[in-house]
Design a protein around this motif. Structure first.
Motif, PDB file in Angstrom:
ATOM      1  N   ALA A 167       0.833  -1.205   0.000  1.00 49.26           N
ATOM      2  CA  ALA A 167       0.000   0.000   0.000  1.00 49.26           C
ATOM      3  C   ALA A 167       0.869   1.257   0.000  1.00 49.26           C
ATOM      4  N   GLY A 168       1.964   1.221   0.738  1.00 48.76           N
ATOM      5  CA  GLY A 168       2.876   2.360   0.776  1.00 48.76           C
ATOM      6  C   GLY A 168       3.541   2.596  -0.573  1.00 48.76           C
ATOM      7  N   MET A 169       3.913   1.524  -1.263  1.00 47.64           N
ATOM      8  CA  MET A 169       4.513   1.672  -2.590  1.00 47.64           C
ATOM      9  C   MET A 169       3.490   2.186  -3.593  1.00 47.64           C
ATOM     10  N   ARG A 170       2.239   1.735  -3.472  1.00 48.72           N
ATOM     11  CA  ARG A 170       1.198   2.264  -4.368  1.00 48.72           C
ATOM     12  C   ARG A 170       1.000   3.764  -4.134  1.00 48.72           C
ATOM     13  N   ALA A 171       1.001   4.178  -2.876  1.00 49.85           N
ATOM     14  CA  ALA A 171       0.854   5.606  -2.552  1.00 49.85           C
ATOM     15  C   ALA A 171       2.046   6.397  -3.086  1.00 49.85           C
ATOM     16  N   LEU A 172       3.246   5.847  -2.948  1.00 47.29           N
ATOM     17  CA  LEU A 172       4.441   6.508  -3.463  1.00 47.29           C
ATOM     18  C   LEU A 172       4.379   6.618  -4.985  1.00 47.29           C
ATOM     19  N   ASN A 173       3.971   5.542  -5.638  1.00 46.72           N
ATOM     20  CA  ASN A 173       3.846   5.538  -7.099  1.00 46.72           C
ATOM     21  C   ASN A 173       2.847   6.607  -7.554  1.00 46.72           C
ATOM     22  N   ALA A 174       1.706   6.680  -6.897  1.00 43.10           N
ATOM     23  CA  ALA A 174       0.695   7.677  -7.258  1.00 43.10           C
ATOM     24  C   ALA A 174       1.230   9.096  -7.039  1.00 43.10           C
ATOM     25  N   ALA A 175       1.919   9.315  -5.934  1.00 44.05           N
ATOM     26  CA  ALA A 175       2.479  10.637  -5.659  1.00 44.05           C
ATOM     27  C   ALA A 175       3.545  11.004  -6.685  1.00 44.05           C
ATOM     28  N   MET A 176       4.378  10.048  -7.075  1.00 44.80           N
ATOM     29  CA  MET A 176       5.401  10.331  -8.077  1.00 44.80           C
ATOM     30  C   MET A 176       4.765  10.680  -9.417  1.00 44.80           C
ATOM     31  N   GLY A 177       3.672  10.029  -9.745  1.00 44.20           N
ATOM     32  CA  GLY A 177       2.961  10.364 -10.976  1.00 44.20           C
ATOM     33  C   GLY A 177       2.426  11.787 -10.953  1.00 44.20           C
ATOM     34  N   ALA A 178       1.992  12.228  -9.789  1.00 48.68           N
ATOM     35  CA  ALA A 178       1.448  13.581  -9.650  1.00 48.68           C
ATOM     36  C   ALA A 178       2.541  14.647  -9.609  1.00 48.68           C
ATOM     37  N   CYS A 179       3.759  14.260  -9.322  1.00 49.75           N
ATOM     38  CA  CYS A 179       4.841  15.230  -9.123  1.00 49.75           C
ATOM     39  C   CYS A 179       5.879  15.186 -10.248  1.00 49.75           C
TER      40      CYS A 179
END
Length: 191
Positions: A167-179
């Motif tokens: 779940a943490g990696m999915r959140a990181l992946n989503a944040a990286m996509g947004a940034c």
């Protein structure tokens, strides 16, 4: 293709690239095992010497061979220029940069690793972009994302406790996509 879909795909490519860098950053490299031998210079070029490009490519080829010999069977050879980066190696492949074969091979082949394989120190402007990237990642839900130092990877999952879970990696992946814009300012670009 709509501009929105194109932008989403570009952010996804950037996120995959950053995740590959993050996976490499998580790998601890220690020791070395592949012997490095310098090829002879006589007769290697029109004037008897080697060109810098040829020498760079030869080292990268030896590194690739060493990685394959030490368990990373899908490790590719460098392109014609001799350029070999971790992003170029793992993007679009099934190579697992977090598993024991990768870790062991990197440790065994460390003395052959080409310059720039894992990155370089950011300029002052890129560091400002890196700090903006870190703030953006935190705003997008990864509260424990640290500020990177100029000579450290942009994303170092060893320093992000929440990234230890799926779940943490999915959140990181989503944040990286947004940034993605901030990552570009830090010197990381989508392929």
């Amino acid at each position: 293709m709509s501009p929105r879909l194109r932008d989403r795909r570009a952010r996804g490519r950037l996120a995959r690239r950053l995740l590959a860098a993050a996976a490499l950053a998580a790998v601890g490299v220690a020791g070395s095992g592949c012997a490095s031998s310098e090829p002879g210079a006589a007769g290697d070029g029109p004037s008897g010497g080697r060109s810098a490009t040829s020498a760079t490519r030869d080292q990268a080829v030896r590194f690739a061979q060493c990685m394959r010999e030490h368990g990373v069977r899908a490790f590719p050879d460098p392109d014609a220029s001799g350029e070999l980066t971790v992003d170029g190696v793992v993007n679009g492949t099934a190579i697992d940069t977090s598993g024991p074969p990768w870790t062991s091979a990197l440790a065994s082949c460390e003395d052959l690793q080409p310059a720039g394989f894992t990155g370089h120190e950011r300029s002052a402007a890129q560091q400002r972009g890196a700090l903006a990237f870190a703030r953006c990642i935190r705003v997008h839900g990864v509260a424990d994302f640290p500020d990177p130092t100029p000579d450290a990877p942009l994303v170092d999952t060893r320093r992000i406790p929440s990234a230890a879970t799926d779940a943490g990696m999915r959140a990181l992946n989503a944040a990286m996509g947004a940034c993605g814009r901030q990552a570009g300012d830090a010197g990381v670009s989508a392929p």
